[in-house]
Write an enzyme that holds these catalytic residues in place. Structure first.
Site, PDB file in Angstrom:
ATOM      1  N   ASP A 154       0.592  -0.963   0.751  1.00  9.92           N
ATOM      2  CA  ASP A 154      -0.028   0.235   0.004  1.00  9.92           C
ATOM      3  C   ASP A 154       0.632   1.274   0.302  1.00  9.92           C
ATOM      4  OD1 ASP A 154      -2.962   1.046   0.321  1.00  9.92           O
ATOM      5  OD2 ASP A 154      -1.503   2.129   2.251  1.00  9.92           O
ATOM      6  N   GLU A 195       1.424  -0.982  -5.394  1.00 10.57           N
ATOM      7  CA  GLU A 195       0.537   0.233  -5.287  1.00 10.57           C
ATOM      8  C   GLU A 195       1.308   1.841  -5.572  1.00 10.57           C
ATOM      9  OE1 GLU A 195      -3.447   2.708  -3.569  1.00 10.57           O
ATOM     10  OE2 GLU A 195      -1.675   1.826  -2.163  1.00 10.57           O
TER      11      GLU A 195
END
Length: 696
Positions: A348, A384
């Site tokens: 993330d 990401e």
């Protein structure tokens, strides 16, 4: 408990480890003056029964070894030192702290002002209240588990189909999963769920965070949970929300989940959040790292160490430029590979890990260490590729060995299929693997292609709502991203047959595009079942039927599920969709883009924006002869006809050099399987896949 014998122990292995004879404790804190180990008689005891100083300090590691402490012991830390916020130090021994290396965590966080290290009325003064009654605690774990003959599937990227999934949401409403396993690790690996995944054609589960998370303060005030779990408190601990208990059950059941999924040939990837913690901005709660060593663990603002640098939008950023913080991240990753046998990670806000000190470094320390690490280098690594800092959008900039969520794929494919003008070239580029984003050394398999994920609307909602409907989140609709959605004439559910058919076709177009694009496809869980969040595109705090997958299907639902299964079977069966290299430009031996008259599209055609539709011709010879593992790869010549236009178009079919007939394998507008000769009419907003086969 008094009179426990304590031995010096060792600083070599940070964390808490039971070796069958004793439990060793080691905690890094460069600026502490003392560290106390707090032992609780029961998990729900308000206060500790005993405080024991860690007797040794070697460098910046505090450590001790306790023969009488066994697995199941509930514990926490209190760390002493200076409370000098303007210098970056926030020690407060009145606050119980969760071990950053805790392997299991029990108890829920109870939000209270007692959690804050500072006096709310005087932020530069420490708060004297004891936070123990409000705090979760760590648990000593026995790591032993019978893995049997477990082996990682090691599915090559070229054969991978990812399935992003929430452990609870996917199974909570499954009628064939036993009630005691629904929403839990064991339910995700239960036979009915595994059978569905295998029939669908996915090869790997990409799980939303399963590291132990806690609730945010603003959600607690609203009475809402942090359902997604992007708020990690324990980087080594499986989240107890998905287990039958929290005193070690979560560890055993998470391992059993991975073992069972591996036995079915499915890989397990987990979403990890090493960019921020639940402690928020400097005047947020003191739960763990802030009280252990604020100045080391967080990025402090240069020239103003009382404040944080925030690349995440969550109030803080982990200081991975510090060697010990980087070690925590790497130790956690290795722990999940060695102890839980996971097959990879999705990071993330991954650029945060490569900011050294502030600018993104493609060849920074984190990437170099992972590349050379014998445990981490072989697993799947997905970024990401954006964060909220300056220069935070780094799509295409990660090093060799990494794949990336391709946000340009999502946006371009959505816009093209909703009919935005002039995007046929964009759609063609995404189908071909996004060579404008990723360099040739990485190739198309660096791209994780997706049209939906946890963040945003579901596939069904994407074609049902033109705007988000996030009222249930308690923020008056201000939260959530902007989705490139289209309702096809009516906002929300409708009885209109015309609108329903257009929506159905739109879903099929998006799924087929995903299946037949170069790169690594990723589905969002439940999309194949028509999962809806009722237009909510930020359901991070909805642990209810808004988020949970509904497994009941009507005839149309079963037909759509069959379409998704067939599209993925066609991808698996034909290596032309799974190339490791980008298509070569030039003589057309690898790929040709055709106009509807059957002639090759010219640069002028692309530049003019006049192309309303296009055909992608890929000969069987363009496929890689074998995958990364050396297994032969079957292939046949295909023609993908793409019409994102509001009008029907007739395509003249090309005549390959070898004799044969074009067979229709898939059509998003109808269920026919035709043999075609010279031409075919493609309905508005539709695509078709043809294969050229020799006469039988």
């Amino acid at each position: 408990m008094r009179g426990l014998r304590v031995l010096p122990g060792s600083p070599a292995r940070i964390g808490v480890h039971w070796d069958g004879e004793a439990t060793s404790f080691a905690l890094f804190s460069a600026h502490a003056t003392a560290v106390e180990l707090c032992l609780f008689e029961t998990a729900d005891a308000r206060f500790e029964a005993e405080r024991l100083p860690l007797p040794e300090r070697t460098g910046d590691v505090w450590h001790g070894r306790f023969p009488a402490i066994r697995p199941g012991q509930v514990y926490g830390y209190r760390v002493h030192g200076r409370f000098a916020p303007q210098e970056g130090h926030r020690f407060n021994a009145h606050k119980l702290l969760v071990d950053p290396y805790a392997q299991a965590i029990t108890g829920a966080l109870a939000w209270s002002d007692a959690l804050f290290g500072h006096d709310p009325a005087q932020p530069d003064a420490p708060d004297p209240r004891d936070s123990a009654p409000c705090m979760p605690r760590a648990v000593v774990v026995d790591p032993r588990f019978d893995w049997g003959d477990d082996r990682p599937p090691r599915t090559p990227w070229s054969r991978s189909v990812l399935y992003e999934c929430h452990v609870k949401g996917f199974t909570q409403r499954h009628p064939d999963v036993s009630p005691e396993q629904r929403g839990r690790y064991l339910g995700l690996a239960s036979p009915p769920v595994v059978e569905h995944l295998l029939a669908l054609g996915v090869t790997a589960l990409s799980l939303l965070p399963i590291q132990h998370a806690c609730i945010d303060a603003h959600l607690a005030r609203l009475g809402l949970p942090n359902y997604w779990g992007y708020n990690t408190l324990g980087f080594f601990a499986p989240d107890a929300r998905f287990a039958s208990g929290s005193r070690g059950e979560q560890v055993r059941e998470c391992k059993q989940m991975v073992k069972s999924l591996h036995a079915a040939g499915l890989e397990v990837l987990i979403d990890v959040v090493y960019n921020h913690t639940p402690e928020g901005p400097p005047r947020g709660p003191m739960l763990s790292l802030r009280g252990v060593d604020n100045a080391s663990y967080y990025r402090l603002r240069p020239g103003d160490p009382g404040e944080y640098v925030d690349f995440t939008g969550c109030g803080n950023s982990l200081n991975v430029s510090h060697p010990r913080v980087l070690q925590l991240v790497l130790d956690s990753l290795r722990h999940w590979v060695t102890e839980f046998h996971v097959d990879g990670f999705r990071f993330d806000l991954a650029p945060v890990l490569a900011r050294d000190p502030e600018a993104f470094q493609r060849f920074g320390r984190f990437f170099e260490i992972v590349r050379q690490d014998p445990v981490l280098a072989p697993v799947k690594l997905i970024a990401e590729p954006w964060d909220l800092g300056a220069g935070g959008y780094q799509l295409g900039q990660f090093p060799l060995g990494w794949t990336e969520w391709n946000g340009r794929y999502r946006d371009g494919v959505r816009r093209a299929w909703r009919g935005d003008p002039g995007l046929i070239g964009e759609l063609a580029t995404r189908l071909a693997g996004s060579s404008d984003v990723f360099d040739s050394a990485r190739g198309p398999l660096a791209s994780v292609n997706f049209v939906t994920c946890h963040d945003g609307m579901t596939l069904a909602d994407l074609v049902t709502y033109a705007r988000k409907h996030n009222e249930a989140n308690g923020e008056e609709g201000r939260d959530g991203p902007h989705d490139d959605s289209h309702n096809w004439g009516v906002e929300g559910p409708t009885r209109s047959l015309r609108v329903s058919k257009r929506r159905e076709r739109a879903r099929r177009n998006l799924i087929a595009t995903l299946a037949f694009s170069q790169g690594v496809p990723m589905l969002s869980h439940g999309d194949e079942l028509g999962r809806t969040q009722r237009g909510n595109n930020n359901a991070y705090c909805q642990d209810n039927e808004i988020s949970w997958t509904d497994w009941s299907l009507d005839d149309d639902g079963r037909a759509f599920l069959g379409f998704v299964q067939r599209a993925l079977r066609l991808r698996h069966a034909n290596a032309v969709f799974r190339r490791r290299r980008f298509f070569a430009n030039g003589d057309g031996s690898e790929v040709r883009w055709l106009r509807r008259d059957g002639e090759e599209a010219t640069p002028a055609d692309w530049e003019s924006g006049a192309l309303a539709c296009v055909a992608l011709w890929i000969p069987a010879a363009a496929a890689d002869p074998a995958d990364e593992a050396g297994r032969p790869a079957a292939a046949e010549t295909v023609l993908l006809l793409v019409n994102p236009d509001a009008h029907a178009h007739a395509f003249t079919l090309p005549a390959p050099a070898r004799p044969g007939v074009w067979h229709e394998l898939l059509n998003s507008a109808c269920e026919t399987r035709r043999r075609l000769d010279k031409s075919v009419v493609l309905a508005p907003w539709s695509l078709a896949l043809l294969a050229h086969r020799e006469p039988s």
